[in-house]
Design an enzyme around this catalytic site. Structure first.
Site, mmCIF file in Angstrom:
data_model
loop_
_atom_site.group_PDB
_atom_site.id
_atom_site.type_symbol
_atom_site.label_atom_id
_atom_site.label_comp_id
_atom_site.label_asym_id
_atom_site.label_seq_id
_atom_site.Cartn_x
_atom_site.Cartn_y
_atom_site.Cartn_z
ATOM 1 N N ASP A 134 0.851 -1.192 0.000
ATOM 2 C CA ASP A 134 0.000 0.000 0.000
ATOM 3 C C ASP A 134 0.893 1.252 0.000
ATOM 4 O OD1 ASP A 134 -2.446 1.347 0.177
ATOM 5 O OD2 ASP A 134 -2.406 1.374 2.376
ATOM 6 N N HIS A 135 0.638 2.161 -0.907
ATOM 7 C CA HIS A 135 1.367 3.440 -0.962
ATOM 8 C C HIS A 135 2.892 3.299 -1.012
ATOM 9 C CE1 HIS A 135 -2.199 5.931 -0.486
ATOM 10 N NE2 HIS A 135 -2.609 5.101 0.453
ATOM 11 N N ALA A 151 -11.471 4.928 2.430
ATOM 12 C CA ALA A 151 -12.880 4.553 2.284
ATOM 13 C C ALA A 151 -13.488 3.928 3.538
ATOM 14 C CB ALA A 151 -13.025 3.609 1.090
ATOM 15 N N ASN A 211 -10.370 0.475 0.073
ATOM 16 C CA ASN A 211 -9.328 0.378 1.104
ATOM 17 C C ASN A 211 -9.860 0.711 2.486
ATOM 18 O OD1 ASN A 211 -7.601 -0.102 -1.007
ATOM 19 N ND2 ASN A 211 -6.177 1.533 -0.486
ATOM 20 N N ILE A 212 -9.535 -0.163 3.427
ATOM 21 C CA ILE A 212 -10.027 0.018 4.797
ATOM 22 C C ILE A 212 -8.903 -0.199 5.799
ATOM 23 C CG2 ILE A 212 -11.632 -0.907 6.535
ATOM 24 C CD1 ILE A 212 -13.250 -1.830 3.854
ATOM 25 N N ASP A 213 -8.593 0.815 6.533
ATOM 26 C CA ASP A 213 -7.620 0.717 7.613
ATOM 27 C C ASP A 213 -8.206 1.302 8.900
ATOM 28 O OD1 ASP A 213 -5.428 0.483 9.209
ATOM 29 O OD2 ASP A 213 -4.119 1.795 8.078
ATOM 30 N N THR A 214 -8.687 2.540 8.816
ATOM 31 C CA THR A 214 -9.185 3.223 10.013
ATOM 32 C C THR A 214 -10.257 2.403 10.745
ATOM 33 O OG1 THR A 214 -8.653 5.361 9.045
ATOM 34 C CG2 THR A 214 -10.274 5.370 10.811
HETATM 35 O O1 13P Z 1 -6.767 4.093 1.979
HETATM 36 C C1 13P Z 1 -6.423 3.479 2.959
HETATM 37 C C2 13P Z 1 -5.197 2.671 2.929
HETATM 38 O O2 13P Z 1 -4.495 2.851 1.742
HETATM 39 C C3 13P Z 1 -7.201 3.429 4.234
HETATM 40 O O3 13P Z 1 -8.180 4.433 4.292
HETATM 41 P P1 13P Z 1 -8.966 4.725 5.677
HETATM 42 O O4 13P Z 1 -8.116 5.653 6.478
HETATM 43 O O5 13P Z 1 -10.252 5.383 5.259
HETATM 44 O O6 13P Z 1 -9.202 3.413 6.334
HETATM 45 O O1 G3H Z 2 -3.024 4.939 3.604
HETATM 46 C C1 G3H Z 2 -2.730 4.838 4.777
HETATM 47 C C2 G3H Z 2 -3.015 3.603 5.534
HETATM 48 O O2 G3H Z 2 -4.021 3.840 6.474
HETATM 49 C C3 G3H Z 2 -1.762 3.072 6.165
HETATM 50 O O3 G3H Z 2 -1.407 3.818 7.271
HETATM 51 P P1 G3H Z 2 0.111 3.770 7.817
HETATM 52 O O4 G3H Z 2 0.961 4.306 6.710
HETATM 53 O O5 G3H Z 2 0.099 4.619 9.052
HETATM 54 O O6 G3H Z 2 0.416 2.334 8.100
HETATM 55 ZN ZN ZN Z 3 -4.572 4.794 0.969
HETATM 56 ZN ZN ZN Z 4 -1.551 8.785 -1.984
#
Ligand code: 13P
Ligand code: G3H
Ligand code: ZN
Ligand code: ZN
Length: 309
Positions: free
Chosen positions: A82-83, A213, A254-257
């Site tokens: 990711d990123h 998202a 994408n779901i992290d939060t």
């Molecule tokens: O885009 C994300 C990770 O790449 C996560 O997004 P959220 O912060 O909305 O969960």
């Molecule tokens: O896009 C961001 C994701 O929530 C990942 O977060 P992080 O870089 O703090 O691990």
């Molecule tokens: Zn992201």
């Molecule tokens: Zn970006």
């Protein structure tokens, strides 16, 4: 049960008008909670690892945890960076066995973004790995990068076509109003569906990715706040808005939060209600269960990718 690329998942998702959940992982309980949910409802999965998560969990551990999850489940899993912010990081992950990488050149100028994305695509495709790129700039926090709302820019549809054609990427993350983190909207939540529709029309059968998202599920925000947390005014993307996006060519959400909030809320609650407990299996187990139930809900009621294996 296999480690797979996202190619087949996205093809089916696009045709079916649903999206695959891409969940950020950084420890065993998070991985297990997500994978158990996907197994219960027969859903494919994308497990994604940010540079920060990779550093935290250490690459060798993460790889083994994901391999173990595949052995333990009947789920197809794509392991995604990711990123990724450089060719070198993308290359390392490809060499480590990731099946998908994101090169995020959204901070670069357009031609530079194209140049590095193309370089990543060439290396990735030669190794059977797929690539996601980003065009436009999301507001919010990713690792140390903090993009203010004023610096955020929505994706230009014509530029998206040019970008995809010139780089050969397999999917594209676009900016239409979502943002990373727990504070996505000040007032009424709003996404630029017109822009999304335009991009989808110009790039038919091409998978679009939505970052930032999370719904910032009120239940877990309230749970955090009730049990000692301080997360006032958090707001995410409402579920019906995500369902609508999935109908317009968005194949990866994408779901992290939401994972962070579920884990933290459940652990806070357990520790406050059980002050004499100090066995990590107890509170981490509560967190894992909360993640499992939350992810199941996402898959079945929001993403619509259940029973698609
Ligand atoms: O885009 C994300 C990770 O790449 C996560 O997004 P959220 O912060 O909305 O969960
Ligand atoms: O896009 C961001 C994701 O929530 C990942 O977060 P992080 O870089 O703090 O691990
Ligand atoms: Zn992201
Ligand atoms: Zn970006």
């Amino acid at each position: 049960m296999a480690l797979v690329t996202t190619t087949e998942m996205f093809k089916k998702a696009y045709e079916g008008g649903y999206a695959i959940g891409a969940f950020n992982v950084n420890n065993m309980e998070i991985i297990q909670g997500i994978v158990d949910a996907a197994r219960e409802v027969n859903s494919p999965l994308i497990l994604q690892v940010s540079a920060g998560a990779r550093k935290y969990a250490k690459p060798a551990y993460l790889k083994k945890l994901v391999e173990a999850a595949i052995i333990d489940s009947d789920v197809d899993i794509a392991l995604h960076l990711d990123h990724g912010d450089s060719f070198e990081l993308c290359k390392q992950c490809i060499d480590d066995g990731f099946t998908s990488v994101m090169f995020d050149g959204s901070a670069l100028d357009y031609e530079e973004n194209i140049k590095v994305t193309k370089q990543v695509v060439e290396y990735a495709h030669a190794h059977g790995v797929v690539v996601e790129a980003e065009l436009g700039k999301l507001a919010g926090v990713e690792d140390e990068v903090n993009v203010s709302a004023e610096d955020a820019t929505y994706t230009d549809p014509d530029q998206a076509v040019d970008f995809v054609k010139r780089t050969g990427v397999d999917s594209l993350a676009i900016a239409i109003g979502t943002s990373h983190g727990a504070y996505k909207f000040q007032g009424e939540p709003k996404l630029d569906y017109e822009r999304l529709e335009k991009i989808t029309n110009l790039l038919p059968n091409f998978p679009i990715v939505l970052h930032g998202a999370s719904t910032v599920i009120p239940e877990f925000v309230e749970m955090c706040n009730k049990y000692g947390g301080d997360i006032p005014g958090a707001q995410g993307v409402p579920e019906d808005m995500l369902r609508r996006a999935a109908k317009f060519g968005v194949c990866k959400i994408n779901i992290d939060t939401d994972l962070r909030l579920a884990l933290t809320g459940a652990i806070r609650k357990y520790l406050v209600e059980n002050p004499s407990q100090f066995d990590p299996r107890k509170y981490l187990g509560e967190g894992r269960t909360a993640i499992r139930e939350m992810v199941k809900h996402k898959i079945v009621d929001v993403l619509g990718c259940d029973n698609t294996l």
